[in-house]
Write a protein that holds these residues in place. Sequence first.
Motif, PDB file in Angstrom:
ATOM      1  N   ALA A   2      -2.282 -67.601 -57.394  1.00  0.00           N
ATOM      2  CA  ALA A   2      -2.746 -68.780 -58.127  1.00  0.00           C
ATOM      3  C   ALA A   2      -3.741 -69.591 -57.300  1.00  0.00           C
ATOM      4  O   ALA A   2      -4.728 -70.117 -57.842  1.00  0.00           O
ATOM      5  CB  ALA A   2      -1.553 -69.651 -58.517  1.00  0.00           C
ATOM      6  N   ASN A   8      -7.555 -70.413 -58.574  1.00  0.00           N
ATOM      7  CA  ASN A   8      -8.059 -71.773 -58.701  1.00  0.00           C
ATOM      8  C   ASN A   8      -9.310 -71.988 -57.865  1.00  0.00           C
ATOM      9  O   ASN A   8     -10.236 -72.704 -58.269  1.00  0.00           O
ATOM     10  CB  ASN A   8      -6.980 -72.777 -58.293  1.00  0.00           C
ATOM     11  N   GLN A   9      -9.347 -71.363 -56.680  1.00  0.00           N
ATOM     12  CA  GLN A   9     -10.544 -71.475 -55.855  1.00  0.00           C
ATOM     13  C   GLN A   9     -11.750 -70.863 -56.552  1.00  0.00           C
ATOM     14  O   GLN A   9     -12.860 -71.407 -56.492  1.00  0.00           O
ATOM     15  CB  GLN A   9     -10.321 -70.768 -54.519  1.00  0.00           C
ATOM     16  N   ALA A  64     -12.173 -70.436 -59.800  1.00  0.00           N
ATOM     17  CA  ALA A  64     -12.532 -71.184 -61.001  1.00  0.00           C
ATOM     18  C   ALA A  64     -13.147 -72.540 -60.668  1.00  0.00           C
ATOM     19  O   ALA A  64     -14.071 -73.005 -61.356  1.00  0.00           O
ATOM     20  CB  ALA A  64     -11.299 -71.375 -61.884  1.00  0.00           C
ATOM     21  N   ASN A  65     -12.643 -73.178 -59.623  1.00  0.00           N
ATOM     22  CA  ASN A  65     -13.118 -74.512 -59.248  1.00  0.00           C
ATOM     23  C   ASN A  65     -13.267 -74.592 -57.736  1.00  0.00           C
ATOM     24  O   ASN A  65     -12.441 -75.205 -57.057  1.00  0.00           O
ATOM     25  CB  ASN A  65     -12.126 -75.586 -59.727  1.00  0.00           C
ATOM     26  N   GLN A 115      -6.411 -78.762 -52.954  1.00  0.00           N
ATOM     27  CA  GLN A 115      -6.247 -77.869 -54.100  1.00  0.00           C
ATOM     28  C   GLN A 115      -5.179 -76.820 -53.819  1.00  0.00           C
ATOM     29  O   GLN A 115      -4.344 -76.513 -54.671  1.00  0.00           O
ATOM     30  CB  GLN A 115      -7.580 -77.199 -54.428  1.00  0.00           C
ATOM     31  N   THR A 116      -5.196 -76.282 -52.609  1.00  0.00           N
ATOM     32  CA  THR A 116      -4.206 -75.278 -52.222  1.00  0.00           C
ATOM     33  C   THR A 116      -2.797 -75.856 -52.266  1.00  0.00           C
ATOM     34  O   THR A 116      -1.873 -75.244 -52.817  1.00  0.00           O
ATOM     35  CB  THR A 116      -4.505 -74.749 -50.814  1.00  0.00           C
ATOM     36  N   THR A 159      -1.617 -76.524 -55.852  1.00  0.00           N
ATOM     37  CA  THR A 159      -1.342 -75.254 -56.535  1.00  0.00           C
ATOM     38  C   THR A 159      -0.011 -74.667 -56.102  1.00  0.00           C
ATOM     39  O   THR A 159       0.776 -74.187 -56.925  1.00  0.00           O
ATOM     40  CB  THR A 159      -2.467 -74.244 -56.267  1.00  0.00           C
ATOM     41  N   SER A 210       3.220 -73.885 -58.481  1.00  0.00           N
ATOM     42  CA  SER A 210       3.360 -72.482 -58.892  1.00  0.00           C
ATOM     43  C   SER A 210       4.405 -71.682 -58.128  1.00  0.00           C
ATOM     44  O   SER A 210       4.747 -70.578 -58.531  1.00  0.00           O
ATOM     45  CB  SER A 210       2.008 -71.760 -58.763  1.00  0.00           C
TER      46      SER A 210
END
Length: 221
Positions: A55, A59-60, A62-63, A74-75, A78, A82
């Motif tokens: 995940a 996410n990286q 995608a954004n 972000q990490t 996430t 998740s």
Amino acid sequence: MGLNEMTERVGVEFLHEWLLEFARVVKANKDLLTSLDAAVGDADHGINMDRGMTAVLANQEANPPGDPAGLLKQTGVTLVSSVGGASGPLYGTFFLRMATAAAEHADGLDAAAFAQALRAGIGGVVQRGKAEPGDKTMYDALAPAAQALEDALAAGAPLTDALQQAAKAADQGRDGTTGMRARKGRASYLGERSVGHQDPGATSAALLIASAAASATKIIH
């Protein structure tokens, strides 16, 4: 900016490579982590960590964050959302605290700042999990790694070499958990029966530090 041999600054390129490598080794060791957890926990550590790191990379892609703090935050977010069990909050907090420490270094962290960020992340793990040395947790791999990193940098070693020393210390800390009696988490319910089993959290934590060392070498060379 990645990790440059001249400036040794840790930027988005290096952090992305670190997370990519960590995701790879978690997937490669998923069954090992799960089997270790089966002996002392819920038998899901490898599965959960693999899902979480998959995940993180998604996410990286995608954004993609534009600065170290953004990528680390972000990490962390996430992983918290998740990864099941205790691993999500612990690893998530680790990266969130690293993000806070990296907030003033949009152009990249020098070696000392990276060591400070790592130490801040470990502090978050301690606060979240209330772990102490010898509790048979991921802290028993992370704490000696941070100390080895700081000692090597203080002695004048380049960051790549210092991270290699940190990885060795993390491995030794991981191995040391086998003889410990668990005092935290589900493994603590086993009492003396937890002795003789390598801690799965310390094992994944050692993989995390080894991934940082491998990624630094790759980016520089």
